[in-house]
Design a protein around this motif. Sequence first.
Motif, mmCIF file in Angstrom:
data_model
loop_
_atom_site.group_PDB
_atom_site.id
_atom_site.type_symbol
_atom_site.label_atom_id
_atom_site.label_comp_id
_atom_site.label_asym_id
_atom_site.label_seq_id
_atom_site.Cartn_x
_atom_site.Cartn_y
_atom_site.Cartn_z
ATOM 1 N N VAL A 163 0.863 -1.179 0.000
ATOM 2 C CA VAL A 163 0.000 0.000 0.000
ATOM 3 C C VAL A 163 0.902 1.232 0.000
ATOM 4 C CG1 VAL A 163 -1.794 1.267 1.206
ATOM 5 C CG2 VAL A 163 -1.789 -1.226 1.259
ATOM 6 N N PRO A 164 0.935 1.976 -1.089
ATOM 7 C CA PRO A 164 1.872 3.110 -1.177
ATOM 8 C C PRO A 164 1.505 4.244 -0.237
ATOM 9 C CG PRO A 164 0.373 3.107 -3.048
ATOM 10 C CD PRO A 164 0.117 1.833 -2.300
ATOM 11 N N GLN A 165 2.527 4.969 0.208
ATOM 12 C CA GLN A 165 2.340 6.125 1.077
ATOM 13 C C GLN A 165 2.882 7.364 0.372
ATOM 14 O OE1 GLN A 165 0.787 5.828 4.140
ATOM 15 N NE2 GLN A 165 0.479 3.679 3.602
ATOM 16 N N LYS A 186 -2.726 0.525 -12.635
ATOM 17 C CA LYS A 186 -1.446 1.132 -12.278
ATOM 18 C C LYS A 186 -1.406 1.372 -10.778
ATOM 19 C CE LYS A 186 1.060 5.506 -13.077
ATOM 20 N NZ LYS A 186 1.027 6.783 -13.833
ATOM 21 N N MET A 187 -0.292 0.995 -10.117
ATOM 22 C CA MET A 187 -0.135 1.284 -8.704
ATOM 23 C C MET A 187 1.358 1.264 -8.363
ATOM 24 S SD MET A 187 -1.660 2.185 -5.961
ATOM 25 C CE MET A 187 -3.367 1.872 -6.483
ATOM 26 N N LYS A 188 1.810 2.337 -7.801
ATOM 27 C CA LYS A 188 3.227 2.453 -7.444
ATOM 28 C C LYS A 188 3.626 1.347 -6.473
ATOM 29 C CE LYS A 188 6.566 5.701 -5.469
ATOM 30 N NZ LYS A 188 6.756 7.046 -4.871
ATOM 31 N N GLY A 189 4.713 0.668 -6.784
ATOM 32 C CA GLY A 189 5.225 -0.364 -5.899
ATOM 33 C C GLY A 189 4.605 -1.724 -6.085
ATOM 34 N N SER A 190 3.639 -1.847 -7.012
ATOM 35 C CA SER A 190 2.973 -3.130 -7.236
ATOM 36 C C SER A 190 2.875 -3.416 -8.732
ATOM 37 C CB SER A 190 1.563 -3.131 -6.644
ATOM 38 O OG SER A 190 1.594 -2.964 -5.241
ATOM 39 N N LEU A 191 2.944 -4.691 -9.080
ATOM 40 C CA LEU A 191 2.706 -5.083 -10.459
ATOM 41 C C LEU A 191 1.221 -4.944 -10.760
ATOM 42 C CD1 LEU A 191 4.937 -8.275 -10.729
ATOM 43 C CD2 LEU A 191 5.425 -6.006 -11.681
ATOM 44 N N PRO A 192 0.866 -4.593 -11.987
ATOM 45 C CA PRO A 192 -0.567 -4.497 -12.334
ATOM 46 C C PRO A 192 -1.260 -5.836 -12.120
ATOM 47 C CG PRO A 192 0.809 -3.511 -14.044
ATOM 48 C CD PRO A 192 1.738 -4.231 -13.110
ATOM 49 N N LEU A 193 -2.472 -5.792 -11.536
ATOM 50 C CA LEU A 193 -3.240 -7.022 -11.364
ATOM 51 C C LEU A 193 -3.697 -7.520 -12.726
ATOM 52 C CD1 LEU A 193 -5.432 -6.068 -8.257
ATOM 53 C CD2 LEU A 193 -3.214 -7.226 -8.305
ATOM 54 N N ASN A 194 -3.636 -8.847 -12.925
ATOM 55 C CA ASN A 194 -4.003 -9.389 -14.237
ATOM 56 C C ASN A 194 -5.474 -9.735 -14.350
ATOM 57 O OD1 ASN A 194 -4.114 -11.610 -12.614
ATOM 58 N ND2 ASN A 194 -2.472 -12.752 -13.639
#
Length: 224
Positions: free
Chosen positions: A11-13, A195-203
Amino acid sequence: MVLTSFGLKNVPQNVVLLIEEDIGDVKSVFFQKICSDALAIGKKVYYISTRSSEKILAEEMNNFGIQDFDEKLTIIGNFSEPVALFDMCYKRHKLCNRLYGDDAGPLHNITDADVCIIDMFSSLFIHEEVEIISEAIESLINISRDSNITFLLSADMGILPERAEKIIRSMVDGVIQFRTEYTGGKINRYINIPKMKGSLPLNKMIAYNVTSQGITMDTRERVG
Protein backbone atom coordinates in the motif's frame (compact mmCIF):
# COMPACT_ATOMS: atom_id res chain seq x y z
CA MET A 1 -6.40 0.03 4.93
CA VAL A 2 -9.07 -1.07 2.48
CA LEU A 3 -6.57 -1.17 -0.40
CA THR A 4 -5.06 -4.39 0.94
CA SER A 5 -8.39 -6.16 0.35
CA PHE A 6 -7.95 -5.50 -3.39
CA GLY A 7 -5.04 -7.92 -3.52
CA LEU A 8 -2.29 -5.29 -3.42
CA LYS A 9 0.80 -6.51 -1.58
CA ASN A 10 2.11 -3.01 -1.01
CA VAL A 11 0.00 0.00 0.00
CA PRO A 12 1.87 3.11 -1.18
CA GLN A 13 2.34 6.13 1.08
CA ASN A 14 2.81 9.81 0.21
CA VAL A 15 1.41 9.38 -3.28
CA VAL A 16 -1.32 10.75 -5.53
CA LEU A 17 -3.98 8.18 -6.44
CA LEU A 18 -6.76 8.65 -8.99
CA ILE A 19 -10.11 6.94 -8.27
CA GLU A 20 -12.29 6.74 -11.38
CA GLU A 21 -15.85 5.59 -11.95
CA ASP A 22 -17.92 5.36 -15.11
CA ILE A 23 -21.15 6.18 -13.29
CA GLY A 24 -22.43 6.29 -9.71
CA ASP A 25 -21.25 7.13 -6.21
CA VAL A 26 -19.23 4.05 -5.30
CA LYS A 27 -16.05 6.12 -5.11
CA SER A 28 -17.60 8.21 -2.33
CA VAL A 29 -18.34 5.03 -0.35
CA PHE A 30 -14.76 3.96 -1.00
CA PHE A 31 -13.44 7.31 0.27
CA GLN A 32 -15.50 7.14 3.45
CA LYS A 33 -14.09 3.67 4.14
CA ILE A 34 -10.57 4.98 3.52
CA CYS A 35 -11.31 7.83 5.91
CA SER A 36 -12.58 5.44 8.58
CA ASP A 37 -9.54 3.18 8.25
CA ALA A 38 -7.12 6.10 8.40
CA LEU A 39 -8.72 7.64 11.50
CA ALA A 40 -8.74 4.25 13.22
CA ILE A 41 -4.94 4.12 13.09
CA GLY A 42 -4.49 7.73 14.19
CA LYS A 43 -4.06 9.43 10.81
CA LYS A 44 -5.14 13.03 10.26
CA VAL A 45 -7.60 13.36 7.36
CA TYR A 46 -8.90 16.23 5.25
CA TYR A 47 -12.07 15.34 3.34
CA ILE A 48 -12.89 17.89 0.61
CA SER A 49 -16.10 17.52 -1.36
CA THR A 50 -17.30 19.44 -4.40
CA ARG A 51 -20.69 17.69 -4.31
CA SER A 52 -21.97 17.67 -0.73
CA SER A 53 -22.28 20.01 2.22
CA GLU A 54 -20.36 19.42 5.43
CA LYS A 55 -23.61 18.42 7.17
CA ILE A 56 -24.48 15.76 4.58
CA LEU A 57 -20.93 14.39 4.61
CA ALA A 58 -20.94 14.16 8.40
CA GLU A 59 -24.25 12.22 8.29
CA GLU A 60 -22.89 9.80 5.67
CA MET A 61 -19.71 9.22 7.65
CA ASN A 62 -21.68 8.37 10.75
CA ASN A 63 -22.65 5.16 8.93
CA PHE A 64 -19.00 4.13 9.17
CA GLY A 65 -18.74 5.12 12.81
CA ILE A 66 -16.96 8.37 11.97
CA GLN A 67 -17.89 11.30 14.16
CA ASP A 68 -17.65 14.75 12.58
CA PHE A 69 -16.18 16.12 15.80
CA ASP A 70 -13.16 13.81 15.56
CA GLU A 71 -10.22 16.15 16.10
CA LYS A 72 -8.21 14.36 13.41
CA LEU A 73 -10.90 14.87 10.75
CA THR A 74 -11.53 18.10 8.85
CA ILE A 75 -14.53 18.17 6.49
CA ILE A 76 -14.85 20.87 3.84
CA GLY A 77 -18.07 20.76 1.83
CA ASN A 78 -19.39 22.55 -1.27
CA PHE A 79 -15.84 23.18 -2.45
CA SER A 80 -15.69 24.91 -5.84
CA GLU A 81 -12.48 26.89 -6.40
CA PRO A 82 -9.29 25.16 -7.67
CA VAL A 83 -7.19 28.08 -6.49
CA ALA A 84 -8.37 27.53 -2.91
CA LEU A 85 -7.04 23.97 -3.04
CA PHE A 86 -3.50 25.12 -3.67
CA ASP A 87 -3.87 28.04 -1.30
CA MET A 88 -4.54 25.45 1.42
CA CYS A 89 -1.41 23.56 0.41
CA TYR A 90 0.91 26.52 0.10
CA LYS A 91 0.06 30.07 1.15
CA ARG A 92 1.28 31.43 -2.16
CA HIS A 93 1.52 28.53 -4.56
CA LYS A 94 2.74 29.38 -8.05
CA LEU A 95 -0.46 27.98 -9.56
CA CYS A 96 -2.55 30.34 -7.41
CA ASN A 97 -0.75 33.34 -8.80
CA ARG A 98 -1.05 32.04 -12.34
CA LEU A 99 -4.80 31.44 -12.10
CA TYR A 100 -5.95 34.34 -9.99
CA GLY A 101 -3.09 36.68 -9.14
CA ASP A 102 -2.80 37.71 -5.50
CA ASP A 103 -6.54 37.83 -4.72
CA ALA A 104 -6.84 34.47 -2.97
CA GLY A 105 -6.35 34.22 0.77
CA PRO A 106 -5.60 31.08 2.78
CA LEU A 107 -8.58 29.08 4.07
CA HIS A 108 -6.99 26.03 5.68
CA ASN A 109 -3.54 24.51 5.80
CA ILE A 110 -3.55 20.84 4.91
CA THR A 111 0.21 20.30 4.92
CA ASP A 112 0.01 18.65 8.34
CA ALA A 113 -2.55 16.08 7.14
CA ASP A 114 -1.66 12.44 6.46
CA VAL A 115 -4.48 11.84 3.96
CA CYS A 116 -6.30 14.36 1.77
CA ILE A 117 -9.40 13.20 -0.12
CA ILE A 118 -10.74 15.39 -2.94
CA ASP A 119 -14.16 14.26 -4.14
CA MET A 120 -14.57 15.22 -7.00
CA PHE A 121 -11.27 16.50 -8.30
CA SER A 122 -12.33 16.47 -11.96
CA SER A 123 -15.23 18.89 -11.40
CA LEU A 124 -12.80 21.55 -10.17
CA PHE A 125 -11.04 21.64 -13.53
CA ILE A 126 -13.88 21.23 -16.05
CA HIS A 127 -13.32 24.70 -17.48
CA GLU A 128 -9.51 24.73 -17.28
CA GLU A 129 -7.00 24.08 -20.06
CA VAL A 130 -5.12 20.78 -20.18
CA GLU A 131 -1.88 22.58 -19.31
CA ILE A 132 -3.42 23.88 -16.07
CA ILE A 133 -4.72 20.40 -15.18
CA SER A 134 -1.32 18.78 -15.72
CA GLU A 135 0.36 21.49 -13.67
CA ALA A 136 -2.18 20.91 -10.90
CA ILE A 137 -1.35 17.19 -10.79
CA GLU A 138 2.38 17.94 -10.80
CA SER A 139 1.88 20.34 -7.92
CA LEU A 140 -0.03 17.78 -5.85
CA ILE A 141 2.68 15.19 -6.51
CA ASN A 142 5.34 17.61 -5.25
CA ILE A 143 3.24 18.49 -2.20
CA SER A 144 2.66 14.81 -1.40
CA ARG A 145 6.43 14.20 -1.39
CA ASP A 146 7.39 17.39 0.47
CA SER A 147 4.69 17.17 3.16
CA ASN A 148 4.20 13.37 3.37
CA ILE A 149 0.55 13.47 2.30
CA THR A 150 -1.41 10.81 0.44
CA PHE A 151 -3.86 12.45 -1.99
CA LEU A 152 -6.88 10.55 -3.28
CA LEU A 153 -8.59 12.26 -6.21
CA SER A 154 -11.91 11.15 -7.68
CA ALA A 155 -13.12 11.58 -11.23
CA ASP A 156 -16.14 10.59 -13.30
CA MET A 157 -14.92 9.22 -16.61
CA GLY A 158 -15.79 11.47 -19.52
CA ILE A 159 -16.10 14.70 -17.52
CA LEU A 160 -12.74 16.00 -18.71
CA PRO A 161 -11.43 15.88 -22.29
CA GLU A 162 -9.93 12.53 -23.25
CA ARG A 163 -6.43 13.97 -23.54
CA ALA A 164 -6.67 15.46 -20.05
CA GLU A 165 -7.83 12.12 -18.62
CA LYS A 166 -4.90 10.30 -20.23
CA ILE A 167 -2.42 12.86 -18.92
CA ILE A 168 -3.77 12.57 -15.38
CA ARG A 169 -3.57 8.76 -15.48
CA SER A 170 0.00 8.89 -16.75
CA MET A 171 1.13 11.35 -14.06
CA VAL A 172 -0.46 9.98 -10.88
CA ASP A 173 1.12 7.20 -8.84
CA GLY A 174 -1.85 4.87 -9.05
CA VAL A 175 -5.22 4.42 -10.75
CA ILE A 176 -8.22 2.55 -9.34
CA GLN A 177 -11.28 2.23 -11.57
CA PHE A 178 -14.79 1.19 -10.50
CA ARG A 179 -16.54 -0.35 -13.49
CA THR A 180 -20.20 -1.27 -13.92
CA GLU A 181 -21.57 -3.70 -16.51
CA TYR A 182 -25.23 -4.43 -17.26
CA THR A 183 -25.85 -7.96 -18.55
CA GLY A 184 -29.15 -9.84 -18.76
CA GLY A 185 -30.89 -7.56 -16.31
CA LYS A 186 -28.05 -7.90 -13.79
CA ILE A 187 -25.56 -5.34 -12.55
CA ASN A 188 -21.97 -6.56 -12.34
CA ARG A 189 -19.39 -4.38 -10.59
CA TYR A 190 -15.63 -4.71 -10.95
CA ILE A 191 -12.52 -2.97 -9.71
CA ASN A 192 -9.68 -2.48 -12.18
CA ILE A 193 -6.24 -1.35 -10.98
CA PRO A 194 -4.19 -0.70 -14.13
CA LYS A 195 -1.45 1.13 -12.28
CA MET A 196 -0.13 1.28 -8.70
CA LYS A 197 3.23 2.45 -7.44
CA GLY A 198 5.22 -0.36 -5.90
CA SER A 199 2.97 -3.13 -7.24
CA LEU A 200 2.71 -5.08 -10.46
CA PRO A 201 -0.57 -4.50 -12.33
CA LEU A 202 -3.24 -7.02 -11.36
CA ASN A 203 -4.00 -9.39 -14.24
CA LYS A 204 -7.69 -9.67 -13.33
CA MET A 205 -10.49 -7.32 -12.45
CA ILE A 206 -11.95 -7.79 -8.98
CA ALA A 207 -15.68 -8.36 -8.52
CA TYR A 208 -17.21 -6.44 -5.62
CA ASN A 209 -20.52 -5.60 -3.97
CA VAL A 210 -21.75 -2.46 -2.23
CA THR A 211 -23.37 -3.11 1.16
CA SER A 212 -24.30 -1.09 4.23
CA GLN A 213 -20.79 -1.82 5.51
CA GLY A 214 -19.20 -0.37 2.39
CA ILE A 215 -17.39 -2.21 -0.40
CA THR A 216 -16.88 -5.97 -0.06
CA MET A 217 -14.93 -8.19 -2.40
CA ASP A 218 -16.85 -10.97 -4.19
CA THR A 219 -14.36 -13.83 -3.99
CA ARG A 220 -16.64 -16.20 -5.87
CA GLU A 221 -15.87 -14.66 -9.23
CA ARG A 222 -12.82 -13.05 -10.72
CA VAL A 223 -12.80 -11.89 -14.31
CA GLY A 224 -10.38 -9.97 -16.41
